[in-house]
Design a protein around this motif. Structure first.
Motif, PDB file in Angstrom:
ATOM      1  N   PHE A  33       0.893  -1.393   0.230  1.00 57.09           N
ATOM      2  CA  PHE A  33       0.256   0.153   0.498  1.00 57.09           C
ATOM      3  C   PHE A  33       0.802   1.099  -0.223  1.00 57.09           C
ATOM      4  CE2 PHE A  33      -2.332   3.412   2.494  1.00 57.09           C
ATOM      5  CZ  PHE A  33      -3.304   3.551   1.422  1.00 57.09           C
ATOM      6  N   ASN A  45       4.153   1.592  -0.926  1.00 54.26           N
ATOM      7  CA  ASN A  45       5.327   1.438  -2.416  1.00 54.26           C
ATOM      8  C   ASN A  45       3.698   2.657  -3.198  1.00 54.26           C
ATOM      9  OD1 ASN A  45       7.230   0.482  -1.669  1.00 54.26           O
ATOM     10  ND2 ASN A  45       6.028  -1.585  -2.427  1.00 54.26           N
ATOM     11  N   GLN A  46       2.545   1.852  -3.115  1.00 55.26           N
ATOM     12  CA  GLN A  46       1.690   2.425  -4.155  1.00 55.26           C
ATOM     13  C   GLN A  46       0.957   4.081  -3.788  1.00 55.26           C
ATOM     14  OE1 GLN A  46      -0.797  -0.011  -6.064  1.00 55.26           O
ATOM     15  NE2 GLN A  46       0.299  -1.754  -5.759  1.00 55.26           N
ATOM     16  N   TYR A  47       0.495   4.134  -2.361  1.00 61.07           N
ATOM     17  CA  TYR A  47       0.051   5.421  -2.137  1.00 61.07           C
ATOM     18  C   TYR A  47       0.927   6.210  -1.361  1.00 61.07           C
ATOM     19  CZ  TYR A  47      -4.062   3.238  -4.829  1.00 61.07           C
ATOM     20  OH  TYR A  47      -4.317   3.164  -5.931  1.00 61.07           O
ATOM     21  N   ASP A  50       3.011   7.858  -0.838  1.00 54.52           N
ATOM     22  CA  ASP A  50       3.560   9.266  -1.902  1.00 54.52           C
ATOM     23  C   ASP A  50       2.606   9.815  -2.056  1.00 54.52           C
ATOM     24  OD1 ASP A  50       5.909   7.924  -2.299  1.00 54.52           O
ATOM     25  OD2 ASP A  50       6.295   7.513  -4.648  1.00 54.52           O
ATOM     26  N   PHE A  51       2.059   9.293  -2.531  1.00 53.29           N
ATOM     27  CA  PHE A  51       0.483  10.842  -2.413  1.00 53.29           C
ATOM     28  C   PHE A  51      -0.146  11.786  -1.041  1.00 53.29           C
ATOM     29  CE2 PHE A  51      -1.489   7.485  -5.672  1.00 53.29           C
ATOM     30  CZ  PHE A  51      -2.200   8.422  -6.567  1.00 53.29           C
TER      31      PHE A  51
END
Lengths: 582, 593
Positions: free
Chosen positions: A566, A568-570, A572-573
């Protein structure tokens, strides 16, 4: 199974027709002997003897005999062709049927090119056997027996002497038969290999071009092409050794005739006239023997092809219905795994998997590549059987369920998408051929495919290439999804179905699924968190084990594999959004 | 694209014609010496075979009545001599015709296959693969007998026919003319039948092709069929296809076996006429001896004619296959080397699109006026909705298709000016559709650079994090995988083709959804490994996962066949345009679901 006994199972129903045809063969063979005989009579009695009164009758007899015999031959050839076509038709149907019964593990280890050869080259060897070899064999046997009878009638001693010579021919024929058999098997095998190389080259043409590997492919092909020639030449070597032997031995009958017959005449145990008659008829005895070698070749060619087909037809699918397969009105869609392990070729793919999925639930499977996610859904469809443990669907062990019933109630969009070279409409309606166009469109809408399909100039009538060439990955995935949805199954499986679809479309698809399929059990395999986040149950797999189970929030709280993914994918958001906020 | 499918008969561009016969003869030409020799051997053998009956005649007329045992033995020995010559002749003929026939079809198949390698994607995309396969394997196989035995028989039969006709003419002109009068009738009948036969055999070849296509697709799609429990419908479809093949075959075969009775009945009528005329003219210029001799010739006169008729019949049959084979060989590659194409020098990696327009099919433009420039070493990410043209752009860089207008330049050189081989061998492309060849894993990776050492292969596999799962398989890198890699998961297949693309040590790397089925953790590791490898290489990445593309030097947002916006992640985010919306939507969706 013996190839001939096997063939008989197909020929049985034609046995009366076969008898009739063989009768015609015998008729033809006898009639065939008449014109030369009459020709001799005309020369002796009409031309030399001047007996004109027979002349017209003899001419009419010669013409009539030819007409009848050519009609007979036409009829039996037609009959054998018909029978052979019927047999081959049924052989092909049986092969096709068998292919449909065989399970995934069979296709995992068998080359397409091999199976193609069973259907084409091998089936053709069977056809040739019936439409040509069978009656040639009978033709020759009849001629042989007939001429033997005539010769015995003229002089038994000399006929016996000739007959004693034939075992030599039989010996060579036997040697040929034994020696040529393996070469035909090798040819069949090599043809399969050639077929496979070409087939793979055609299927993989994109990769070949991408790496400019044409030369490499050509070299690879040359090797198989040349081997095919060499295997053929090996067979030729065998028969170019034995056929002249058989031919010479058959002509050797004349030598026997000259020496034995000559001596008998000299000793006055035979008249010269009888010897001349023997000589006139000798070809009817030697020709069938000369032909024997060729027939043996054809026979062995048939045996090689038929054996290959029989091997395929006797292949046992490991996955099949049990004794009393169970069916229900309808399937609710409850799926239970209890302690399921699955081992493939000595490798543990799944270990002790247990979970329960209830109708109306969405189950998500996540985890690294090769963790066993697709294997779980393959087991639900019973494409493979689990090694230990048990899978229950609606409380019934999966092995007791009727296979067709089970699969009719499950639909999946599998990871490795295969579309057929058919229209888009035909592809979507694949599982429900009677579906109306409205239903097709509806499924396409839910799958987020309707829009791009209608933008194509031919819309739903657009023909897609085999495997769906010409469509982008995301388009293929959506058509495969629509194909699954139209079946309206109790259990829906989405194996990485939206990985190549852009996020907006993926989101729309998710929303649609949620609103249309409230009562279904849905399995989703995905790598994007966005696709699995709202599942009722998320199973995290690694190395064939479930390492984490729970809902999104629970798993995030666990700070394990899932939460890493999670982040990894989010992850940075949030940083990104913080910047935005400033 | 006008695509063919299994139940649609293929159209035929060029009918079988004399030109194709000439082309076929070209394949025979290299073997003309052998052909000539075989014919000579056969003539010698048949001459000695003729002497056999003569020897027997002497034995019957002289040696035996005279009870001359030594002469009988001498004659027998001579006869055995003719048998031996005959046997040697037969042996030579068998091996030489087979050698010739096999070589000819080997060459024919080689040329067809080699030509297929030149044909572009479009050719393969526009028809079922089973229909291409059937041409290379099955159609060509049907020709082997015709081009070896058939040809030799043709020549020897023509010879025999001429010799016999010569003797017949010499013996008696009138009787000879009667005998020959049958031929025009036969020719006329064959000619009339020909047109029907041609149509019928063409139909057979088309139906065979359809069946092959369906079987091919059925086998490849069997998993789908089984998972949709559609076996019954497919079985019914196959029954229809199988049945129409059978029907086509039966019709054609009737037209074929009809020829024999026609020729046979014609011959008996002619022979009867010769009998009648001969007997009527007996002692009116025709002696008994001449008539008997003539009658013995006439039966051997018709035998070669029957053979020739059969040859002609097989040729008509084969024409339906020959025309298909040559049709494929005549297929023009739409992307091919220019006649004066140069070698692409080592690529630095500067790429330029100048006003590129592209349409797969006329009138349906996929890209319009696309212009951009990429510097050596840059990493470009292409994003945008499916079907926007991302894959098309990268396909043009590899020159899988030619631009409709405008130009694509690499290092300032127009791609159409260089050879495909020299261009593509410097690129590493990982396609959306992974393909694994049957063979070992190591060979699959090595496919892109055949001389790569094991260490290099392993290094490439490590870089894409494929090493771990490969060594875990029973034979590690030497594990055999099946065609399309059915044993491997899709993610594993992607990693292998990824390693393959890297191993090529390409100057330009193109990753078209290379990692869509790979989990994000592995992907992250792959990216770290990749970062080192990408230094100094120009690369293009197409992906939907934004984490994959964020670090690109430049992101191009493609939509409706053009570049909507381009820039780094930061610039595009600041611009608050299409990319910004796409990026933010990912977050919103996360919330919204």
């Amino acid at each position: 199974m013996n190839p001939f006994r096997w063939l008989w199972t197909y020929l049985r129903k034609h046995r009366f027709l076969l008898i009739l045809a063989f009768f015609l063969v015998i008729l033809f063979t006898i009639l065939n002997l008449i014109p030369p005989y009459i020709a001799g009579v005309i020369v002796d009695r009409v031309i030399i003897g001047g007996e004109m009164e027979f002349f017209w009758r003899l001419i009419i007899a010669i013409v009539a005999a030819t007409m009848v015999k050519s009609a007979a031959r036409f009829l039996y050839r037609l009959t054998f062709e018909r029978i052979s076509q019927d047999v081959v038709y049924n052989v092909r149907m049986n092969i096709y049927q068998k292919l449909q019964e065989l399970d995934f593990s069979f296709f995992d280890r068998t080359r397409t090119g091999d199976l193609m050869t069973r259907m084409s080259g091998d089936a053709d060897a069977v056809r040739h056997f019936i439409s040509w070899v069978a009656f040639s064999l009978v033709e020759n046997i009849v001629i042989f027996l007939l001429s033997l009878a005539i010769l015995f009638a003229i002089n038994a001693q000399l006929a016996l002497a000739l007959l004693l010579w034939t075992p030599l021919i039989g010996f060579f024929a036997l040697r040929l038969s034994v020696a040529v058999k393996p070469t035909f098997f090798a040819i069949r095998e090599q043809l399969s290999r050639l077929n496979s190389v070409v087939q793979e080259n055609i299927s993989g043409n994109r990769v070949v071009k991408a790496f400019a590997r044409e030369e490499h492919e050509i070299t690879k092909f040359y090797r198989e092409n040349d081997n095919y020639k060499q295997e053929n030449l090996k067979a030729v070597q065998v028969w170019s050794k034995y056929l002249p032997l058989i031919d010479t031995a058959s002509n050797g009958l004349t030598v026997v005739l000259l020496l034995v017959g000559g001596l008998m005449v000299m000793q006055e145990r035979l008249t010269l006239g009888e010897l001349v008659m023997f000589n006139n008829y000798l070809w009817t005895l030697s020709n069938p023997l000369r032909y024997l070698g060729w027939l043996i070749n054809d026979l062995q060619r048939f045996v090689a092809g038929a054996t290959k087909i029989i091997n395929l037809l006797t292949e046992k699918p490991r996955i099949k219905n049990g004794e009393n397969p169970r069916q229900k009105e309808s399937l609710a869609g409850k799926v239970e795994f209890s302690d399921v392990s699955f081992t493939l070729e000595g490798h543990a793919i799944l270990r002790e998997i247990s979970f329960t999925a209830h109708p109306g639930q969405t189950i998500a499977l996540v985890g690294p590549t090769g963790a066993g996610k697709s294997t779980i859904v393959n087991l639900i469809c019973r494409f493979y059987d689990c090694t230990t443990g048990e899978i229950l669907i609606d409380g019934i062990p999966i092995k007791e369920l009727d296979l067709a019933f089970l699969r009719a109630n499950i639909a999946g969009a599998m990871q490795d998408i295969f579309l057929f070279s058919d229209t888009i409409e035909g592809n979507i309606a694949f599982g429900v051929p009677e579906a109306s166009f409205d239903e097709v469109q509806q499924a396409a809408r839910i799958a987020g495919a309707h829009e791009f399909i209608t933008r194509m100039p031919e819309g739903y009538d657009t023909i897609v290439g085999e495997r769906g060439v010409g469509l982008s990955g995301g388009q293929r995935q959506r058509i495969a999804l629509a194909r699954a949805l139209i079946k309206d199954p109790a259990i829906l499986i989405l194996d990485d179905t939206t990985s190549s679809v852009d996020l907006e479309t993926e989101h729309a698809i998710q929303k649609n699924l949620r609103s249309f399929y409230k009562q279904k059990t849905i399995f989703i395999i995905a790598h994007r968190i966005s696709a699995v986040r709202n599942a009722d149950l998320i199973l995290v797999l690694k190395d064939g084990r479930i390492i984490e189970v729970g809902k999104h929030e629970e798993l995030i709280a666990k700070n394990g594999y899932y939460s890493t993914v999670f982040k990894n994918q989010y992850g940075d958001f949030d940083a990104e959004l913080m910047k935005e906020a400033k | 694209m006008a695509r063919n499918k299994y139940d649609v008969d293929e159209e035929l561009d060029i009918e079988f014609n004399f030109d194709q016969v000439r082309r076929l003869l070209k394949y025979i030409k290299p073997y003309k010496k052998r052909l000539f020799l075989t014919v000579i051997v056969m003539l010698v053998a048949s001459f000695t075979a003729f002497t056999g009956p003569y020897l027997i005649k002497i034995a019957l007329d002289e040696a035996i009545p005279k009870r001359d045992l030594s002469q009988l033995i001498l004659l027998t020995l001579l006869y055995i001599g003719t048998l031996l010559i005959n046997a040697l002749g037969l042996r030579y003929r068998l091996s030489s015709t087979a050698e010739m026939g096999q070589s000819i079809i080997q060459n024919l198949r080689r040329d067809l296959f080699t030509h297929l390698q030149r044909l572009p994607f479009a050719f393969y995309d526009s028809r079922p693969h089973g229909k291409i396969l059937v041409r290379v394997v099955n159609y060509i196989n049907t020709l082997s007998d015709l081009l070896s035995n058939g040809l030799i028989n043709l020549i020897t039969d023509l010879f025999t026919l001429m010799i016999i006709a010569f003797f017949m003419l010499l013996l008696d002109l009138r009787l000879a003319l009667i005998s020959l009068a049958g031929l025009p009738v036969l020719f006329a009948a064959l000619f009339l039948l020909k047109n029907i036969q041609r149509r019928l055999w063409q139909k057979v070849s088309r139906k065979q092709s359809n069946m092959n296509a369906y079987v091919h697709e059925s086998i490849n799609g069997m998993k789908v069929t089984q998972s949709f429990a559609r076996e019954k419908e497919n079985f019914a479809t196959f029954a229809t296809i199988n049945q129409s093949y059978r029907q086509a075959w039966m019709k054609a075969i009737i037209s074929l076996i009809l020829v024999n009775p026609i020729a046979e009945n014609l011959s008996v009528l002619v022979i009867a006429a010769v009998y009648l005329a001969g007997v009527a003219w007996l002692n009116q210029g025709i002696s008994v001896g001449v008539l008997i001799a003539f009658l013995s010739y006439i039966s051997s006169f018709w035998l070669p004619i029957f053979n020739l008729t059969n040859f002609y019949n097989s040729l008509i049959n084969a024409a339906a296959y020959i025309e298909r084979i040559f049709e494929t060989m005549d297929e023009k590659p739409s992307v091919a080397d220019a006649p004066d194409a140069k070698l692409m020098p080592p690529i630095r990696g500067q790429i330029e699109f100048v006003d590129v327009c592209f349409a797969y099919e006329e009138g349906q433009e996929v890209l319009h006026n696309v212009s951009f420039q990429v510097n050596p070493g840059e990493t470009i990410a292409l994003v945008g909705p499916t079907g926007a043209g991302k894959t098309t752009i990268v396909n043009l860089i590899s020159r899988f298709y030619d631009v409709t207008s405008g130009k694509v330049l690499i290092d300032g050189i127009d791609l159409r000016e260089v050879t495909l081989q020299s261009l593509r061998s410097q690129m590493g492309v990982m396609l959306q559709d992974t393909f694994i060849f049957s063979g070992t894993i190591i060979d699959n990776i090595r496919y892109s650079r055949l001389d790569a050492s094991d260490e290099e292969v392993i290094a490439a596999a490590r870089a894409v994090c494929a090493h771990d799962f490969i060594v875990n398989m029973e034979k590690g890198y030497y594990t055999e995988v099946n065609e399309r890699g059915s044993r491997l998961s899709v993610g594993e297949r992607q990693l292998i083709s990824f390693a393959r693309a890297l191993l090529a040590d390409p100057r330009i790397l193109i990753l078209d959804e290379a990692t869509s089925s790979i989990d994000t953790e592995t992907e992250l590791l792959v990216q770290q490994g990749l970062a080192k490898l990408l230094v100094n290489r120009t690369s293009f990445i197409i992906a939907h996962r934004l984490s994959t593309i964020k670090n690109a030097d430049r992101i191009m947002y493609i939509d409706d066949g053009g570049i909507v916006e381009a820039g780094t992640h930061e610039t595009l985010m600041n611009k608050k345009g299409a990319y910004y919306r796409l990026y933010m939507s990912q977050y919103q969706f996360l919330r919204a679901i």
